[in-house]
Design a protein around this motif. Structure first.
Motif, PDB file in Angstrom:
ATOM      1  N   PRO A 194      -1.766  18.628  -1.867  1.00 47.35           N
ATOM      2  CA  PRO A 194      -2.592  19.785  -1.488  1.00 47.35           C
ATOM      3  C   PRO A 194      -4.066  19.432  -1.279  1.00 47.35           C
ATOM      4  O   PRO A 194      -4.746  20.052  -0.461  1.00 47.35           O
ATOM      5  N   GLU A 195      -4.564  18.443  -2.023  1.00 50.33           N
ATOM      6  CA  GLU A 195      -5.982  18.065  -1.891  1.00 50.33           C
ATOM      7  C   GLU A 195      -6.229  17.109  -0.738  1.00 50.33           C
ATOM      8  O   GLU A 195      -7.371  16.836  -0.394  1.00 50.33           O
ATOM      9  N   GLY A 196      -5.153  16.566  -0.158  1.00 47.34           N
ATOM     10  CA  GLY A 196      -5.334  15.637   0.944  1.00 47.34           C
ATOM     11  C   GLY A 196      -4.462  14.398   0.781  1.00 47.34           C
ATOM     12  O   GLY A 196      -3.400  14.438   0.150  1.00 47.34           O
ATOM     13  N   LEU A 197      -4.939  13.279   1.321  1.00 49.72           N
ATOM     14  CA  LEU A 197      -4.170  12.046   1.376  1.00 49.72           C
ATOM     15  C   LEU A 197      -4.656  11.046   0.344  1.00 49.72           C
ATOM     16  O   LEU A 197      -5.790  11.103  -0.122  1.00 49.72           O
ATOM     17  N   ASP A 198      -3.777  10.094   0.007  1.00 44.64           N
ATOM     18  CA  ASP A 198      -4.141   9.008  -0.887  1.00 44.64           C
ATOM     19  C   ASP A 198      -3.412   7.758  -0.438  1.00 44.64           C
ATOM     20  O   ASP A 198      -2.268   7.823   0.016  1.00 44.64           O
ATOM     21  N   CYS A 199      -4.071   6.625  -0.536  1.00 45.00           N
ATOM     22  CA  CYS A 199      -3.432   5.345  -0.248  1.00 45.00           C
ATOM     23  C   CYS A 199      -3.820   4.388  -1.367  1.00 45.00           C
ATOM     24  O   CYS A 199      -4.998   4.094  -1.554  1.00 45.00           O
ATOM     25  N   SER A 200      -2.820   3.939  -2.120  1.00 49.68           N
ATOM     26  CA  SER A 200      -3.064   3.184  -3.343  1.00 49.68           C
ATOM     27  C   SER A 200      -2.519   1.767  -3.221  1.00 49.68           C
ATOM     28  O   SER A 200      -1.366   1.570  -2.832  1.00 49.68           O
ATOM     29  N   PRO A 201      -3.317   0.741  -3.569  1.00 49.43           N
ATOM     30  CA  PRO A 201      -2.808  -0.635  -3.561  1.00 49.43           C
ATOM     31  C   PRO A 201      -1.946  -0.884  -4.785  1.00 49.43           C
ATOM     32  O   PRO A 201      -2.298  -0.504  -5.896  1.00 49.43           O
ATOM     33  N   ALA A 231       0.871  -1.179   0.000  1.00 48.14           N
ATOM     34  CA  ALA A 231       0.000   0.000   0.000  1.00 48.14           C
ATOM     35  C   ALA A 231       0.905   1.225   0.000  1.00 48.14           C
ATOM     36  O   ALA A 231       1.802   1.341   0.846  1.00 48.14           O
ATOM     37  N   LEU A 232       0.684   2.115  -0.962  1.00 53.23           N
ATOM     38  CA  LEU A 232       1.491   3.323  -1.118  1.00 53.23           C
ATOM     39  C   LEU A 232       0.685   4.529  -0.658  1.00 53.23           C
ATOM     40  O   LEU A 232      -0.345   4.858  -1.258  1.00 53.23           O
ATOM     41  N   ALA A 233       1.123   5.191   0.399  1.00 54.93           N
ATOM     42  CA  ALA A 233       0.438   6.366   0.927  1.00 54.93           C
ATOM     43  C   ALA A 233       1.206   7.617   0.541  1.00 54.93           C
ATOM     44  O   ALA A 233       2.437   7.674   0.661  1.00 54.93           O
ATOM     45  N   THR A 234       0.464   8.620   0.056  1.00 57.77           N
ATOM     46  CA  THR A 234       1.056   9.892  -0.354  1.00 57.77           C
ATOM     47  C   THR A 234       0.209  11.034   0.189  1.00 57.77           C
ATOM     48  O   THR A 234      -0.915  10.839   0.648  1.00 57.77           O
ATOM     49  N   VAL A 235       0.766  12.242   0.097  1.00 52.78           N
ATOM     50  CA  VAL A 235       0.047  13.429   0.574  1.00 52.78           C
ATOM     51  C   VAL A 235       0.226  14.552  -0.430  1.00 52.78           C
ATOM     52  O   VAL A 235       1.295  14.702  -1.030  1.00 52.78           O
ATOM     53  N   ASP A 276       4.701  16.771  -3.421  1.00 50.53           N
ATOM     54  CA  ASP A 276       5.161  16.519  -2.049  1.00 50.53           C
ATOM     55  C   ASP A 276       5.782  15.125  -2.045  1.00 50.53           C
ATOM     56  O   ASP A 276       5.066  14.135  -2.193  1.00 50.53           O
ATOM     57  N   PRO A 277       7.091  15.005  -1.907  1.00 49.76           N
ATOM     58  CA  PRO A 277       7.756  13.712  -2.085  1.00 49.76           C
ATOM     59  C   PRO A 277       7.574  12.716  -0.943  1.00 49.76           C
ATOM     60  O   PRO A 277       7.997  11.559  -1.067  1.00 49.76           O
ATOM     61  N   ARG A 278       6.951  13.116   0.142  1.00 50.92           N
ATOM     62  CA  ARG A 278       6.823  12.201   1.286  1.00 50.92           C
ATOM     63  C   ARG A 278       5.904  11.022   0.950  1.00 50.92           C
ATOM     64  O   ARG A 278       4.794  11.217   0.449  1.00 50.92           O
ATOM     65  N   VAL A 279       6.385   9.815   1.248  1.00 51.60           N
ATOM     66  CA  VAL A 279       5.593   8.612   1.004  1.00 51.60           C
ATOM     67  C   VAL A 279       5.738   7.643   2.175  1.00 51.60           C
ATOM     68  O   VAL A 279       6.698   7.717   2.938  1.00 51.60           O
TER      69      VAL A 279
END
Length: 202
Positions: free
Chosen positions: A50-57, A44-48, A93-96
């Motif tokens: 300006p629109e918010g958060l995302d978590c992608s399988p 699961a890849l979580a990113t952040v 935003d490079p944080r993952v």
């Protein structure tokens, strides 16, 4: 509803973490962490952004990611729904954060770091699958890596075949789409989806 509003309140309620919770964190892949990640077909890849958060399988044959070296992971971006939510976030935003699951294992491996979206042709070509290539590759620089306490997977009884949910008891993709948009043709979508998925897997 009573809520906790400060870190101090949290610490007072939970106390200090045990030694193992702290010493397990490394800034690079140890041989043991390498073996765990190499065995994982799903992350699961979580990113952040300006629109918010995302978590992608994300999943792949032979491993969800490729280990480039002890500090870098490469994650091919295979065909999907073309929303590119994770990629949009990374370029701003490079944080993952990544969470690796291994079927049959109660241990979960987590990686926090920073990522870039690479379109280097040599790197893309190196992920060829059935004559096809990803459109980009997410390259993660590891900031920290550690394994997660197994209790969550154990409580969920995640790998117990006797507790697997019958897919027929769940809404189909077409039904979920129609619930979001009333005039969506769910029957056509569900009928055509298996062949489309097989044709566009890579």
């Amino acid at each position: 509803m009573k809520t906790i509003r400060t870190v101090e309140e949290l610490m007072a309620r939970y106390g200090e973490p045990g030694e193992a919770s702290l010493v397990k964190v490394t800034s690079f892949l140890t041989p043991a962490y390498r073996r765990m990640i190499e065995a994982s077909p799903f992350v699961a890849l979580a990113t952040v952004g300006p629109e918010g958060l995302d978590c992608s399988p994300r999943g792949d044959l032979g491993g969800a990611v490729r280990i480039e070296d002890e500090r870098h992971l490469a994650l091919p971006d295979w065909r999907g729904n073309n929303r590119i939510d994770s990629l949009r976030n990374i370029v701003r935003d490079p944080r993952v954060a990544l969470m690796f699951l291994i079927p049959g294992s109660n241990s979960v491996v987590r990686v926090n770091g920073k990522a870039v979206v690479s379109v280097d042709e040599a790197l893309i070509d190196s992920f060829e699958m059935e004559g096809k290539h990803p459109r980009s590759v997410v390259v993660v620089t590891i900031g920290e890596v550690y394994f997660q306490c197994a209790r969550a997977v154990m409580r969920a009884d995640l790998w117990n075949f006797d507790r697997f949910v019958d897919p027929k008891s769940l809404p189909t993709p077409g039904e979920m789409l129609q619930a979001a948009k009333a005039d969506f043709d769910k029957d056509a979508y569900d009928r055509e989806w298996p062949a489309r998925a097989a044709r566009t897997m890579w």
